[in-house]
Motif scaffolding. Structure first.
Motif, short mmCIF file in Angstrom:
data_model
loop_
_atom_site.label_atom_id
_atom_site.label_comp_id
_atom_site.label_asym_id
_atom_site.label_seq_id
_atom_site.Cartn_x
_atom_site.Cartn_y
_atom_site.Cartn_z
N LYS A 35 0.94 -1.00 0.06
CA LYS A 35 -0.03 0.09 -0.06
C LYS A 35 0.89 1.22 0.14
O LYS A 35 1.87 1.33 0.72
N ILE A 36 0.53 2.07 -0.80
CA ILE A 36 1.33 3.46 -0.97
C ILE A 36 0.48 4.44 -0.60
O ILE A 36 -0.55 4.60 -1.49
N PHE A 59 -6.68 0.83 -7.11
CA PHE A 59 -7.19 1.97 -5.97
C PHE A 59 -7.98 1.18 -4.79
O PHE A 59 -8.12 1.94 -3.97
N HIS A 60 -8.11 -0.06 -4.73
CA HIS A 60 -8.79 -0.62 -3.50
C HIS A 60 -8.14 -1.84 -3.31
O HIS A 60 -7.58 -2.58 -4.13
N PRO A 64 -10.73 -6.94 -7.33
CA PRO A 64 -10.65 -8.17 -8.24
C PRO A 64 -9.69 -7.78 -9.51
O PRO A 64 -9.34 -6.61 -10.01
N THR A 65 -9.14 -8.81 -10.14
CA THR A 65 -7.96 -8.71 -11.12
C THR A 65 -8.80 -7.75 -12.48
O THR A 65 -7.92 -6.94 -12.75
N LEU A 66 -9.99 -7.90 -12.50
CA LEU A 66 -10.50 -7.11 -13.56
C LEU A 66 -10.34 -5.59 -13.34
O LEU A 66 -10.41 -4.85 -14.41
N GLU A 89 -4.00 6.99 -2.42
CA GLU A 89 -3.37 5.82 -2.09
C GLU A 89 -3.49 4.83 -3.25
O GLU A 89 -4.68 5.05 -3.92
N ILE A 90 -2.47 4.02 -3.37
CA ILE A 90 -2.71 3.14 -4.45
C ILE A 90 -2.11 1.48 -3.82
O ILE A 90 -1.51 1.78 -2.70
N TYR A 91 -2.33 0.65 -4.52
CA TYR A 91 -1.94 -0.65 -3.94
C TYR A 91 -1.16 -1.29 -5.41
O TYR A 91 -1.72 -1.29 -6.31
#
Length: 108
Positions: A35-36, A59-60, A64-66, A89-91
């Protein structure tokens, strides 16, 4: 005479037209999810991924991969991708030791 008080923020176009403050982070061997969190809202985010490696940007945490943006580098060259997004934030998810860098331009 106008009563509107101009200030920096989401509704202020100048905050996104001006150059942003730099933010740099990354990993030399991420295997899993990172998580950034940015100190302020981003203007744009640039990703650099090592040759032959792949990262998934989302972003969450439970996306899901989609709903993930995949950045895949060719075997012989580093991949560079820029996203013009406003976020706090991003993941980053990888499946194997992956070297990458994240460069963000932050708004005032």
């Amino acid at each position: 005479m106008s009563i509107y008080q101009y200030k920096a923020g989401l509704q202020n176009a100048a905050s996104y037209q001006a150059s942003g403050s730099p933010f740099v982070t990354g990993s030399d061997s991420l295997n899993g999810t990172m998580k950034i969190s940015f100190p302020s809202v981003t203007r744009e985010i640039c990703f650099s991924v090592d040759a032959g490696k792949t990262i998934n940007v989302h972003f969450h945490e439970d996306a899901p991969t989609l709903n993930q943006y995949i950045i895949k580098a060719a075997a012989a060259e580093t991949a560079h991708t820029t996203l013009n997004v406003k976020c706090k934030e991003i993941y980053i998810t990888t499946s194997g030791a992956t070297k990458f860098r994240v460069y963000a331009s932050l708004t005032g």
